[in-house]
Scaffold this active site. Structure first.
Site, PDB file in Angstrom:
ATOM      1  N   LYS A 188      45.006 -42.285  -8.072  1.00  0.00           N
ATOM      2  CA  LYS A 188      45.209 -40.856  -7.797  1.00  0.00           C
ATOM      3  C   LYS A 188      46.440 -40.322  -8.536  1.00  0.00           C
ATOM      4  O   LYS A 188      47.027 -41.016  -9.353  1.00  0.00           O
ATOM      5  CB  LYS A 188      45.337 -40.628  -6.282  1.00  0.00           C
ATOM      6  CG  LYS A 188      44.289 -41.331  -5.448  1.00  0.00           C
ATOM      7  CD  LYS A 188      42.855 -40.949  -5.757  1.00  0.00           C
ATOM      8  CE  LYS A 188      41.927 -41.661  -4.792  1.00  0.00           C
ATOM      9  NZ  LYS A 188      40.523 -41.608  -5.135  1.00  0.00           N
TER      10      LYS A 188
HETATM   11  C1  LIG Z   1      39.856 -42.200  -3.687  1.00  0.00           C
HETATM   12  C2  LIG Z   1      39.077 -41.390  -2.774  1.00  0.00           C
HETATM   13  C3  LIG Z   1      38.954 -41.746  -1.417  1.00  0.00           C
HETATM   14  C4  LIG Z   1      39.536 -43.035  -0.856  1.00  0.00           C
HETATM   15  O1  LIG Z   1      40.922 -43.083  -0.901  1.00  0.00           O
HETATM   16  P1  LIG Z   1      41.678 -44.416  -0.432  1.00  0.00           P
HETATM   17  O2  LIG Z   1      43.106 -44.015  -0.297  1.00  0.00           O
HETATM   18  O3  LIG Z   1      41.458 -45.447  -1.478  1.00  0.00           O
HETATM   19  O4  LIG Z   1      41.086 -44.821   0.875  1.00  0.00           O
HETATM   20  C5  LIG Z   1      38.250 -40.911  -0.583  1.00  0.00           C
HETATM   21  N1  LIG Z   1      37.683 -39.775  -1.043  1.00  0.00           N
HETATM   22  C6  LIG Z   1      37.767 -39.408  -2.336  1.00  0.00           C
HETATM   23  C7  LIG Z   1      37.147 -38.129  -2.777  1.00  0.00           C
HETATM   24  C8  LIG Z   1      38.455 -40.215  -3.248  1.00  0.00           C
HETATM   25  O5  LIG Z   1      38.532 -39.840  -4.536  1.00  0.00           O
END
Ligand SMILES: *Cc1c(COP(=O)(O)O)cnc(C)c1O
Length: 383
Positions: A188
C-alpha cells in the site's frame, strides 16, 4: 543500448523506507513496551487528525480492521452485507468472518468502483451494511453510498485499504463514512509491515472496537499499567486479538509524516504514464472522476479490443524484459471460497474488467530510467 535496458529490472512495487523508519522502533524496544501502548495511541491520534476523523483504532491489518468494524456494529449470522466482487478477496472474507452472508454487486465500468444503483437493487430485509471499496486508491462515490445507507437504514463500512491520503470532493477519505478502514501492508501507500486502522466519528463504535480487538477486555493494558490501584478486568463478550504493536506504530508515525510527499511522487509518476501511454495502441489509462484524486497505490491499464497481444502474452513478454506486472483486480465471486457458498453469480462488468486489466510498476522511488523502460517496452510490444 538494447543490452543495457535488458539488465534493468523493474518490480511491481517497492515500499519507501528510510533510516528514520529503521531507527523508529528503537525507543519502544529500549523501553520494553513493545506491544500495544503509547506509540499505538499516538499513531491513532495522528491518523485521525490527518483524515479528519474523531477516532483511530489500530489493528493488525485492514482485513482484521474490516472484521472488527463489522463485528462492532453487531453484524453476524443471518445478516447480509453488500460488497463489490471486483476487489481483493479480503473485503468479502471480512464479512464472512462475522458469519454474515456476502452479497456481491457490480462495479462501474469506468471507475471500477462500486456501482451504487446495482448495490441498491441487491438490498433485502436482511441487509445490514454496504462495504464500498476505494479500489487501488481511487475514492468510490461515497456520497451516493451514504445516501443509500441513510434511505434504507443500513451501515456503511468503507474499505479504503489502498486509499490513505486520498480525497473525495476535497474531503479526506477516512472522514466520509460511518467507519473507514485502511491497510499498512507494504503493497500500500505507507506501511508498518502489517497493520490497519479504523477511523470513525462514532464514540460508541470506537469504544466497542477497542474492547473487541483486545479479547473483549473491559480495561486496556495501558490503562491498567497507568492505574494507581488494582484493577480486575472483565470479559463480557467474545473478542479477538487484533492489536497493532508499538514497534509497528513507531514506523507508522514516520511513514505518516512522509505520506504527502510519497503521494506527490506517486502522482508525478502516474502523470507521466497518463501523458505518454495514450499514444500506444491497445491500452487505456485509468479514469479518474472529478471528485477524486487517486493515490495510485496501483496503476491499472485496460487492454482494449485493438490490443495486439492478449494479456498473458503481454505480461510474459514484459517479464522477459525485466518488468513485473500483475493481473488487474480479481473477481472474488469466481473464487472457490464463494462459488461454494453463493453458487454461480453472474457479474458481467466485473468479469470483463478482471479479464482485461493489468497493473504495471509504480512506486514513489521509481526512477525516470525505470519508467522509460516500462513505457518503451509497452510501445515496442504493442506497435
Ligand atoms: C490490500 C487490501 C486489503 C487487505 O489489506 P491487509 O492489510 O493486507 O489485510 C483489503 N481490501 C483491499 C481493497 C485491499 O487492497
Amino acid at each position: 543500448m538494447a543490452v543495457e535496458t535488458k539488465k534493468l529490472t523493474v518490480p511491481i512495487t517497492k515500499p519507501s523506507l528510510t533510516e528514520e523508519e529503521a531507527r523508529a522502533p528503537f525507543e519502544s524496544i529500549r523501553s520494553g513496551w513493545v506491544t500495544q501502548g503509547p506509540k499505538v495511541a499516538e499513531f491513532e491520534r495522528a491518523v485521525a487528525a490527518y483524515t479528519g476523523a474523531k477516532h483511530g483504532i489500530a489493528t493488525t491489518s485492514c482485513t482484521t480492521g474490516l472484521h472488527l468494524a463489522l463485528a462492532s456494529t453487531g453484524i453476524g449470522p443471518g445478516d447480509e452485507v453488500i460488497c463489490p466482487s471486483f476487489t481483493f478477496i479480503a473485503s468479502a472474507n471480512a464479512i464472512l468472518y462475522t458469519g454474515a452472508t456476502v452479497v456481491f454487486c457490480e462495479v462501474d465500468p469506468r471507475t471500477f468502483n462500486i456501482d451504487p444503483e446495482d448495490a441498491e437493487r441487491r438490498i433485502t430485509k436482511k441487509t445490514k451494511a454496504i462495504m464500498p471499496v476505494d479500489q487501488i486508491g481511487l475514492a468510490c462515490d461515497i456520497d451516493a453510498i451514504n445516501d443509500i445507507g441513510k434511505r434504507h437504514g443500513i451501515d456503511v463500512v468503507e474499505d479504503a485499504a489502498p486509499a490513505i491520503g486520498e480525497s473525495y470532493k476535497g474531503r479526506k477519505v477516512g472522514s466520509n463514512a460511518h467507519s473507514t478502514v485502511f491497510s499498512f501492508h507494504p503493497r500500500k501507500v505507507i506501511t508498518t509491515g502489517e497493520g490497519g486502522m479504523i477511523t470513525t466519528d462514532d464514540d460508541a463504535l470506537a469504544d466497542r472496537a477497542r474492547k473487541l480487538r483486545a479479547h473483549g477486555m473491559s480495561v486496556s493494558d495501558l490503562d491498567r499499567h497507568k492505574a494507581d490501584r488494582v484493577i480486575i478486568e472483565e470479559y463480557r463478550e467474545l473478542g479477538f486479538n487484533y492489536r497493532m504493536t508499538d514497534i509497528q506504530a513507531s514506523i507508522g508515525l514516520v511513514q505518516l509524516r512522509r505520506l504527502d510527499e510519497l503521494l506527490r511522487l506517486r502522482r508525478e509518476r502516474a502523470d507521466r504514464y497518463n501523458r505518454e501511454l495514450p499514444e500506444i495502441t491497445g491500452i487505456e489509462i485509468p479514469y479518474v472522476p472529478d471528485y477524486a484524486e487517486h493515490t495510485y497505490q496501483s496503476y491499472c491499464l485496460r487492454l482494449s479490443k485493438d490490443c495486439r497481444l492478449d494479456r498473458e502474452d503481454l505480461m510474459t513478454n514484459l517479464l522477459r524484459r525485466g518488468i513485473a506486472t500483475r493481473r488487474g483486480v480479481m473477481a472474488s465471486h469466481l473464487e472457490r471460497t464463494y462459488t461454494d457458498r453463493n453458487g454461480t453469480v453472474s457479474l458481467p462488468v466485473t468479469e470483463e474488467a478482471t479479464r482485461t486489466t493489468m497493473l504495471i510498476p509504480l512506486y514513489a522511488t521509481m526512477t525516470a530510467e525505470e519508467q522509460s523502460h516500462v513505457i518503451d517496452s509497452l510501445r515496442e510490444e504493442l506497435q
